[in-house]
Write a protein that holds these residues in place. Structure first.
Motif, short mmCIF file in Angstrom:
data_model
loop_
_atom_site.label_atom_id
_atom_site.label_comp_id
_atom_site.label_asym_id
_atom_site.label_seq_id
_atom_site.Cartn_x
_atom_site.Cartn_y
_atom_site.Cartn_z
N UNK A 170 0.93 -1.38 -0.30
CA UNK A 170 -0.03 0.02 0.14
C UNK A 170 0.65 1.16 -0.10
N UNK A 171 2.17 1.20 0.46
CA UNK A 171 3.68 2.06 -0.23
C UNK A 171 2.72 2.35 -1.57
N UNK A 172 3.58 4.00 -1.18
CA UNK A 172 3.80 4.62 -2.76
C UNK A 172 4.57 3.79 -3.61
N UNK A 173 4.28 3.69 -5.01
CA UNK A 173 5.17 2.89 -5.62
C UNK A 173 5.46 2.94 -7.50
N UNK A 181 10.40 2.21 -2.42
CA UNK A 181 11.18 2.52 -3.12
C UNK A 181 12.13 3.66 -2.95
N UNK A 182 12.17 4.72 -3.44
CA UNK A 182 12.34 6.10 -3.05
C UNK A 182 11.36 6.28 -2.46
N UNK A 183 10.27 6.64 -3.87
CA UNK A 183 8.83 6.80 -3.60
C UNK A 183 8.74 6.21 -1.74
N UNK A 184 8.23 5.52 -1.49
CA UNK A 184 7.60 5.43 -0.10
C UNK A 184 9.14 5.81 1.04
N UNK A 185 10.30 5.53 0.47
CA UNK A 185 11.06 6.82 1.99
C UNK A 185 10.44 8.36 1.78
#
Length: 191
Positions: A170-173, A181-185
């Motif tokens: 459900x995190x951005x990806x 990935x970077x968007x999740x961070x």
């Protein structure tokens, strides 16, 4: 049980429109945006919130009365946040939580309007009963629950003290499914 809770909600909504209508340009919009006030990080943000929903610089007394109205309306919403009171025995945790909100809602209503409705609500609850697993009424449960009265100085929402539990997908990806990935961070840094 539903009739008793709807009876309370209807009285609260009328009082909210009457009292909060004298404070806010649109009390229902203010209620819907109340979380923004509760999560405001500084006094300037608080004052901007009040000005945007009252159309003027609100006095401390007006803000205090407005907050009571907003809290009353929020507790009225909490009464219906679980469908647990529709089903099963009266002593379920969901119903207890809803009745704790009802008790707090009545306290706020009585503070705001100076009209007592507790005994009327209790009369409604006394007609709600079950025989199993033990004989009890809605009034028995209501009298056993604690009010949701917050401790002095406690804020319902404190900035950066809330948690988020999410599955990785459900995190951005970069695709339809999230990843680490970077968007999740970036999302975690934003939190």
């Amino acid at each position: 049980m539903r009739d008793a809770l709807e009876w309370l909600r209807d009285r609260v909504n009328l009082a909210f429109e009457d009292v909060a209508g004298k404070i806010f340009t649109n009390p229902w919009q203010a209620r819907d945006a109340y979380l923004g006030l509760e999560s405001a990080c500084d006094e300037q943000e608080v004052l901007r919130w009040w000005k945007s929903f009252t159309g003027r610089k609100a006095s401390k007394q007006t803000r205090e009365r407005g907050r009571l109205c907003l809290e009353m309306s929020r507790e009225a919403l909490r009464i219906f946040t679980s469908c647990g009171w529709f089903f099963g025995p009266l002593d379920r945790i969901e119903l207890r939580q809803n009745l704790a909100s009802a008790k707090r809602c009545i306290e706020l209503y009585e503070d705001i309007t100076e009209v007592s409705i507790m005994s009327q609500f209790e009369t409604h609850l006394s007609s709600v009963s079950v025989e199993e697993p033990v004989s009890m009424t809605g009034l028995d449960i209501f009298q056993a629950v604690e009010s949701r009265r917050p401790e002095a100085g406690m804020r319902p929402v404190e900035p950066r003290r809330a948690g988020v539990l999410q599955h990785i997908t459900s995190l951005p990806g970069s695709s339809d499914m999230g990843d680490l990935g970077q968007r999740s961070y970036q999302f975690v840094d934003w939190l």
